[in-house]
Design a protein around this motif. Sequence first.
Motif, PDB file in Angstrom:
ATOM      1  N   GLY A 239      -0.745   9.667 -22.781  1.00  0.00           N
ATOM      2  CA  GLY A 239      -1.118  10.042 -24.146  1.00  0.00           C
ATOM      3  C   GLY A 239      -0.311   9.296 -25.192  1.00  0.00           C
ATOM      4  N   ALA A 240      -0.077   8.017 -24.971  1.00  0.00           N
ATOM      5  CA  ALA A 240       0.775   7.221 -25.859  1.00  0.00           C
ATOM      6  C   ALA A 240       0.030   6.605 -27.042  1.00  0.00           C
ATOM      7  CB  ALA A 240       1.475   6.119 -25.064  1.00  0.00           C
ATOM      8  N   SER A 241      -1.237   6.923 -27.197  1.00  0.00           N
ATOM      9  CA  SER A 241      -1.996   6.307 -28.289  1.00  0.00           C
ATOM     10  C   SER A 241      -1.703   6.936 -29.645  1.00  0.00           C
ATOM     11  CB  SER A 241      -3.496   6.389 -28.005  1.00  0.00           C
ATOM     12  OG  SER A 241      -3.897   7.737 -27.883  1.00  0.00           O
ATOM     13  N   ARG A 242      -1.233   8.201 -29.649  1.00  0.00           N
ATOM     14  CA  ARG A 242      -0.938   8.858 -30.929  1.00  0.00           C
ATOM     15  C   ARG A 242      -0.051  10.074 -30.687  1.00  0.00           C
ATOM     16  NH1 ARG A 242      -6.468  12.123 -32.126  1.00  0.00           N
ATOM     17  NH2 ARG A 242      -6.939  12.519 -29.963  1.00  0.00           N
ATOM     18  N   GLY A 243       0.352  10.704 -31.764  1.00  0.00           N
ATOM     19  CA  GLY A 243       1.150  11.927 -31.673  1.00  0.00           C
ATOM     20  C   GLY A 243       2.517  11.709 -31.048  1.00  0.00           C
ATOM     21  N   PHE A 244       2.972  12.747 -30.331  1.00  0.00           N
ATOM     22  CA  PHE A 244       4.292  12.673 -29.716  1.00  0.00           C
ATOM     23  C   PHE A 244       4.413  11.546 -28.702  1.00  0.00           C
ATOM     24  CE2 PHE A 244       4.597  17.320 -30.848  1.00  0.00           C
ATOM     25  CZ  PHE A 244       5.604  17.147 -31.789  1.00  0.00           C
ATOM     26  N   GLY A 245       3.362  11.299 -27.953  1.00  0.00           N
ATOM     27  CA  GLY A 245       3.398  10.205 -26.980  1.00  0.00           C
ATOM     28  C   GLY A 245       3.663   8.873 -27.648  1.00  0.00           C
ATOM     29  N   ARG A 246       3.033   8.660 -28.782  1.00  0.00           N
ATOM     30  CA  ARG A 246       3.233   7.429 -29.544  1.00  0.00           C
ATOM     31  C   ARG A 246       4.665   7.348 -30.079  1.00  0.00           C
ATOM     32  NH1 ARG A 246       0.047   3.240 -30.060  1.00  0.00           N
ATOM     33  NH2 ARG A 246       0.031   2.303 -32.070  1.00  0.00           N
ATOM     34  N   ILE A 247       5.163   8.467 -30.583  1.00  0.00           N
ATOM     35  CA  ILE A 247       6.534   8.500 -31.120  1.00  0.00           C
ATOM     36  C   ILE A 247       7.544   8.190 -30.019  1.00  0.00           C
ATOM     37  CG2 ILE A 247       8.305  10.031 -32.078  1.00  0.00           C
ATOM     38  CD1 ILE A 247       5.945  11.423 -33.614  1.00  0.00           C
ATOM     39  N   TRP A 248       7.376   8.806 -28.839  1.00  0.00           N
ATOM     40  CA  TRP A 248       8.292   8.532 -27.731  1.00  0.00           C
ATOM     41  C   TRP A 248       8.192   7.084 -27.278  1.00  0.00           C
ATOM     42  CZ3 TRP A 248       6.234  13.625 -25.622  1.00  0.00           C
ATOM     43  CH2 TRP A 248       7.086  14.677 -25.967  1.00  0.00           C
ATOM     44  N   ALA A 249       6.987   6.548 -27.196  1.00  0.00           N
ATOM     45  CA  ALA A 249       6.803   5.155 -26.771  1.00  0.00           C
ATOM     46  C   ALA A 249       7.479   4.197 -27.745  1.00  0.00           C
ATOM     47  CB  ALA A 249       5.322   4.830 -26.638  1.00  0.00           C
ATOM     48  N   GLU A 250       7.233   4.392 -29.032  1.00  0.00           N
ATOM     49  CA  GLU A 250       7.844   3.514 -30.035  1.00  0.00           C
ATOM     50  C   GLU A 250       9.368   3.635 -30.026  1.00  0.00           C
ATOM     51  OE1 GLU A 250       5.776   4.714 -33.585  1.00  0.00           O
ATOM     52  OE2 GLU A 250       4.199   3.222 -33.268  1.00  0.00           O
ATOM     53  N   GLY A 251       9.869   4.846 -29.874  1.00  0.00           N
ATOM     54  CA  GLY A 251      11.319   5.046 -29.825  1.00  0.00           C
ATOM     55  C   GLY A 251      11.958   4.331 -28.647  1.00  0.00           C
ATOM     56  N   ALA A 252      11.348   4.450 -27.484  1.00  0.00           N
ATOM     57  CA  ALA A 252      11.876   3.781 -26.291  1.00  0.00           C
ATOM     58  C   ALA A 252      11.824   2.265 -26.446  1.00  0.00           C
ATOM     59  CB  ALA A 252      11.091   4.221 -25.055  1.00  0.00           C
ATOM     60  N   LEU A 253      10.722   1.773 -26.979  1.00  0.00           N
ATOM     61  CA  LEU A 253      10.583   0.325 -27.172  1.00  0.00           C
ATOM     62  C   LEU A 253      11.567  -0.195 -28.218  1.00  0.00           C
ATOM     63  CD1 LEU A 253       6.719   0.239 -26.975  1.00  0.00           C
ATOM     64  CD2 LEU A 253       8.281  -0.919 -25.389  1.00  0.00           C
ATOM     65  N   GLU A 254      11.768   0.562 -29.269  1.00  0.00           N
ATOM     66  CA  GLU A 254      12.727   0.152 -30.315  1.00  0.00           C
ATOM     67  C   GLU A 254      14.147   0.062 -29.770  1.00  0.00           C
ATOM     68  OE1 GLU A 254      12.531  -0.852 -33.563  1.00  0.00           O
ATOM     69  OE2 GLU A 254      10.355  -0.878 -33.328  1.00  0.00           O
ATOM     70  N   ARG A 255      14.470   0.912 -28.814  1.00  0.00           N
ATOM     71  CA  ARG A 255      15.828   0.877 -28.267  1.00  0.00           C
ATOM     72  C   ARG A 255      15.978  -0.191 -27.199  1.00  0.00           C
ATOM     73  NH1 ARG A 255      17.117   5.285 -23.668  1.00  0.00           N
ATOM     74  NH2 ARG A 255      18.914   4.024 -23.294  1.00  0.00           N
ATOM     75  N   GLY A 256      14.872  -0.880 -26.871  1.00  0.00           N
ATOM     76  CA  GLY A 256      14.933  -1.985 -25.922  1.00  0.00           C
ATOM     77  C   GLY A 256      14.511  -1.639 -24.518  1.00  0.00           C
ATOM     78  N   ASP A 257      13.958  -0.438 -24.322  1.00  0.00           N
ATOM     79  CA  ASP A 257      13.496  -0.038 -22.997  1.00  0.00           C
ATOM     80  C   ASP A 257      12.105  -0.604 -22.729  1.00  0.00           C
ATOM     81  OD1 ASP A 257      15.833   1.373 -22.702  1.00  0.00           O
ATOM     82  OD2 ASP A 257      14.944   3.329 -23.102  1.00  0.00           O
ATOM     83  N   LYS A 258      11.659  -0.456 -21.494  1.00  0.00           N
ATOM     84  CA  LYS A 258      10.314  -0.858 -21.079  1.00  0.00           C
ATOM     85  C   LYS A 258       9.455   0.394 -20.992  1.00  0.00           C
ATOM     86  CE  LYS A 258      11.941  -4.985 -20.025  1.00  0.00           C
ATOM     87  NZ  LYS A 258      11.559  -6.227 -20.609  1.00  0.00           N
ATOM     88  N   VAL A 259       8.168   0.268 -21.355  1.00  0.00           N
ATOM     89  CA  VAL A 259       7.281   1.431 -21.374  1.00  0.00           C
ATOM     90  C   VAL A 259       5.937   1.097 -20.734  1.00  0.00           C
ATOM     91  CG1 VAL A 259       6.024   3.057 -22.842  1.00  0.00           C
ATOM     92  CG2 VAL A 259       8.358   2.388 -23.447  1.00  0.00           C
ATOM     93  N   ALA A 260       5.547   1.914 -19.763  1.00  0.00           N
ATOM     94  CA  ALA A 260       4.178   1.908 -19.265  1.00  0.00           C
ATOM     95  C   ALA A 260       3.475   2.996 -20.072  1.00  0.00           C
ATOM     96  CB  ALA A 260       4.145   2.219 -17.775  1.00  0.00           C
ATOM     97  N   ALA A 261       2.640   2.579 -21.011  1.00  0.00           N
ATOM     98  CA  ALA A 261       1.987   3.496 -21.942  1.00  0.00           C
ATOM     99  C   ALA A 261       0.535   3.689 -21.537  1.00  0.00           C
ATOM    100  CB  ALA A 261       2.069   2.944 -23.355  1.00  0.00           C
ATOM    101  N   THR A 262       0.103   4.947 -21.443  1.00  0.00           N
ATOM    102  CA  THR A 262      -1.277   5.196 -21.057  1.00  0.00           C
ATOM    103  C   THR A 262      -2.052   5.858 -22.187  1.00  0.00           C
ATOM    104  OG1 THR A 262      -1.070   7.434 -20.139  1.00  0.00           O
ATOM    105  CG2 THR A 262      -0.485   5.594 -18.693  1.00  0.00           C
ATOM    106  N   ALA A 263      -3.336   5.573 -22.198  1.00  0.00           N
ATOM    107  CA  ALA A 263      -4.283   6.185 -23.131  1.00  0.00           C
ATOM    108  C   ALA A 263      -5.657   6.068 -22.491  1.00  0.00           C
ATOM    109  CB  ALA A 263      -4.264   5.472 -24.481  1.00  0.00           C
ATOM    110  N   ARG A 264      -6.603   6.828 -22.988  1.00  0.00           N
ATOM    111  CA  ARG A 264      -7.958   6.731 -22.429  1.00  0.00           C
ATOM    112  C   ARG A 264      -8.517   5.324 -22.593  1.00  0.00           C
ATOM    113  NH1 ARG A 264      -9.423  12.180 -25.049  1.00  0.00           N
ATOM    114  NH2 ARG A 264      -8.806  13.610 -23.419  1.00  0.00           N
TER     115      ARG A 264
END
Length: 125
Positions: free
Chosen positions: A22-47
């Motif tokens: 659920g990384a396309s919007r809402g909390f999932g998006r916020i967590w994904a962007e936060g992790a990416l901003e800190r330099g982590d890698k993210v496998a982000a899923t959405a429909r």
Amino acid sequence: MKKSVTLRKEMSMSEKVWFITGASRGFGRIWAEGALERGDKVAATARSVEALSDLAKKYGDAVLPLALDVTKREQVEAVIRRRMPTSALDVVINNAGYALWARSKRRLRRRSARNSRRTSLARSR
């Protein structure tokens, strides 16, 4: 398949690999962007992977956009088995959900309530 393996290549000890539904919007998006901003890698899923195209454009190889509808068990199993080796994951956030809005319980259809339970509870096992 190759891109999932590259999530672990050349990482420092402080970098983490996240799997977020659920990384396309809402909390999932916020967590994904936060992790990416800190330099982590993210496998982000959405429909739809198109909903993640801006993340892919901005963060490049640090993000692995994956199409995933968590209500379809076969898609969940395929993504986990084929695209994301679980040994490579440090953080898993099952954020995908199914929201119901009604003025009273009577207005909710049984089917909607069943879908909500299946998506939010049963499919997260």
